[in-house]
Design a protein around this motif. Structure first.
Motif, PDB file in Angstrom:
ATOM      1  N   CYS A 131       0.844  -1.215   0.000  1.00  0.00           N
ATOM      2  CA  CYS A 131       0.000   0.000   0.000  1.00  0.00           C
ATOM      3  C   CYS A 131       0.874   1.259   0.000  1.00  0.00           C
ATOM      4  O   CYS A 131       0.681   2.162  -0.839  1.00  0.00           O
ATOM      5  CB  CYS A 131      -0.898   0.018   1.236  1.00  0.00           C
ATOM      6  N   THR A 132       1.799   1.329   0.923  1.00  0.00           N
ATOM      7  CA  THR A 132       2.658   2.516   1.034  1.00  0.00           C
ATOM      8  C   THR A 132       3.506   2.667  -0.227  1.00  0.00           C
ATOM      9  O   THR A 132       3.731   3.779  -0.711  1.00  0.00           O
ATOM     10  CB  THR A 132       3.557   2.397   2.284  1.00  0.00           C
ATOM     11  N   GLY A 170       5.202  -6.846  15.128  1.00  0.00           N
ATOM     12  CA  GLY A 170       4.688  -6.157  16.316  1.00  0.00           C
ATOM     13  C   GLY A 170       5.724  -6.143  17.428  1.00  0.00           C
ATOM     14  O   GLY A 170       5.871  -5.148  18.148  1.00  0.00           O
ATOM     15  N   TRP A 225       2.606   0.180  12.494  1.00  0.00           N
ATOM     16  CA  TRP A 225       2.809  -1.138  13.124  1.00  0.00           C
ATOM     17  C   TRP A 225       2.737  -0.942  14.631  1.00  0.00           C
ATOM     18  O   TRP A 225       3.521  -0.139  15.181  1.00  0.00           O
ATOM     19  CB  TRP A 225       4.183  -1.722  12.758  1.00  0.00           C
ATOM     20  N   SER A 263       0.830   0.673  16.446  1.00  0.00           N
ATOM     21  CA  SER A 263       0.593   2.106  16.714  1.00  0.00           C
ATOM     22  C   SER A 263       1.812   2.997  16.520  1.00  0.00           C
ATOM     23  O   SER A 263       1.820   4.138  16.984  1.00  0.00           O
ATOM     24  CB  SER A 263       0.053   2.311  18.141  1.00  0.00           C
ATOM     25  N   TYR A 272      -0.173   4.338   6.214  1.00  0.00           N
ATOM     26  CA  TYR A 272      -1.256   3.381   5.942  1.00  0.00           C
ATOM     27  C   TYR A 272      -1.476   2.576   7.205  1.00  0.00           C
ATOM     28  O   TYR A 272      -0.515   2.208   7.896  1.00  0.00           O
ATOM     29  CB  TYR A 272      -0.876   2.428   4.802  1.00  0.00           C
ATOM     30  N   SER A 279      -6.667   0.640  10.725  1.00  0.00           N
ATOM     31  CA  SER A 279      -7.716   1.407  11.419  1.00  0.00           C
ATOM     32  C   SER A 279      -7.945   2.789  10.836  1.00  0.00           C
ATOM     33  O   SER A 279      -8.981   3.403  11.088  1.00  0.00           O
ATOM     34  CB  SER A 279      -7.319   1.577  12.887  1.00  0.00           C
TER      35      SER A 279
HETATM   36  C1  LIG Z   1       3.366  -6.088  12.198  1.00  0.00           C
HETATM   37  C2  LIG Z   1       2.139  -5.296  11.859  1.00  0.00           C
HETATM   38  C3  LIG Z   1       1.561  -4.490  12.822  1.00  0.00           C
HETATM   39  C4  LIG Z   1       0.439  -3.701  12.506  1.00  0.00           C
HETATM   40  N1  LIG Z   1      -0.082  -2.878  13.472  1.00  0.00           N
HETATM   41  C5  LIG Z   1      -1.149  -2.092  13.166  1.00  0.00           C
HETATM   42  C6  LIG Z   1      -1.688  -1.199  14.154  1.00  0.00           C
HETATM   43  O1  LIG Z   1      -1.197  -1.072  15.275  1.00  0.00           O
HETATM   44  N2  LIG Z   1      -2.775  -0.459  13.811  1.00  0.00           N
HETATM   45  C7  LIG Z   1      -3.367  -0.547  12.565  1.00  0.00           C
HETATM   46  O2  LIG Z   1      -4.352   0.148  12.330  1.00  0.00           O
HETATM   47  N3  LIG Z   1      -2.852  -1.370  11.602  1.00  0.00           N
HETATM   48  C8  LIG Z   1      -1.762  -2.142  11.877  1.00  0.00           C
HETATM   49  N4  LIG Z   1      -1.232  -2.965  10.911  1.00  0.00           N
HETATM   50  C9  LIG Z   1      -1.820  -2.960   9.556  1.00  0.00           C
HETATM   51  C10 LIG Z   1      -0.961  -2.131   8.566  1.00  0.00           C
HETATM   52  O3  LIG Z   1      -0.671  -0.848   9.078  1.00  0.00           O
HETATM   53  C11 LIG Z   1      -1.705  -1.975   7.238  1.00  0.00           C
HETATM   54  O4  LIG Z   1      -2.015  -3.242   6.719  1.00  0.00           O
HETATM   55  C12 LIG Z   1      -0.959  -1.152   6.198  1.00  0.00           C
HETATM   56  O5  LIG Z   1      -1.856  -0.755   5.190  1.00  0.00           O
HETATM   57  C13 LIG Z   1       0.199  -1.918   5.550  1.00  0.00           C
HETATM   58  O6  LIG Z   1       0.919  -1.065   4.678  1.00  0.00           O
HETATM   59  P1  LIG Z   1       1.891  -1.690   3.553  1.00  0.00           P
HETATM   60  O7  LIG Z   1       1.003  -2.438   2.592  1.00  0.00           O
HETATM   61  O8  LIG Z   1       2.553  -0.537   2.922  1.00  0.00           O
HETATM   62  O9  LIG Z   1       2.847  -2.610   4.248  1.00  0.00           O
HETATM   63  C14 LIG Z   1      -0.116  -3.752  11.198  1.00  0.00           C
HETATM   64  C15 LIG Z   1       0.471  -4.603  10.234  1.00  0.00           C
HETATM   65  C16 LIG Z   1       1.590  -5.350  10.556  1.00  0.00           C
HETATM   66  C17 LIG Z   1       2.224  -6.239   9.499  1.00  0.00           C
END
Ligand SMILES: Cc1cc2nc3c(=O)[nH]c(=O)nc-3n(C[C@H](O)[C@H](O)[C@H](O)COP(=O)(O)O)c2cc1C
Length: 156
Positions: A13-14, A50, A81, A83, A108, A111
């Motif tokens: 996504c990012t 996490g 990730w 928060s 991204y 939530s």
């Molecule tokens: C390790 C991990 C921790 C995450 N923690 C959160 C979080 O705390 N809050 C939230 O809203 N989404 C959380 N997410 C979801 C990601 O922020 C979300 O899927 C994001 O769109 C991924 O972006 P990307 O596709 O560029 O990697 C987490 C995802 C991963 C893999």
């Protein structure tokens, strides 16, 4: 003015939005990636990623293609990730001082809430003025993101 879009992305996504912003602004596009690949399974990713984010662990990152300190302005992209921002960016901040250069941040998350993440980034990057919180698009495009992104782009 020399400008770069610097980002980390695990599931794309990012990355997609970083590419779009670089295309629209003419900024250089610089991807930050870890040396060790993240686990493939969703649950393992959440647990391992996490854990890194929660405990502030800095994973090794691949060599950068250029010297980031040569840029005047940096637009930073990160997934949220646990928060906060992606651990790979913590490693980046420790390896090169870009603290005064980052003025815009896009995130991204699942939530759509990047409040805690931006608050943590702002302590390290005091010149952030423009931020946007986008919703994960893993299951398809999100209409809500369009207007948010346009408003972010207008302030760049
Ligand atoms: C390790 C991990 C921790 C995450 N923690 C959160 C979080 O705390 N809050 C939230 O809203 N989404 C959380 N997410 C979801 C990601 O922020 C979300 O899927 C994001 O769109 C991924 O972006 P990307 O596709 O560029 O990697 C987490 C995802 C991963 C893999």
């Amino acid at each position: 003015m020399k400008r770069a879009v610097v980002y980390y992305s695990l599931t794309g996504c990012t990355k997609k939005t970083a590419e779009a912003i670089a295309g629209k602004t003419g900024a250089d596009l610089i991807r930050i990636d870890t040396v060790k690949e993240m686990p493939a399974g969703f649950k393992s990713r959440i647990m391992y990623g996490g854990m890194l984010a929660t405990f502030g662990i800095k994973p090794k990152i691949k060599d950068l293609p250029c010297d980031l300190s040569s840029y005047d302005d940096i637009i930073l992209g990160t997934p949220v990730w646990a928060s906060t921002f992606a651990p790979a960016l913590k490693t980046l901040f420790a390896s090169v001082d870009i603290s005064s250069k980052v003025t815009s941040v896009f995130t991204y998350s699942g939530s759509g809430d990047n409040g805690k993440c931006i608050s943590k980034l702002s302590k390290i990057l005091p010149n952030i003025k423009n931020t946007v919180s986008l919703l994960d698009e893993g299951k398809g495009p999100r209409e809500e993101n369009k207007a948010l992104l346009e408003s972010f782009l207008a302030k760049l």
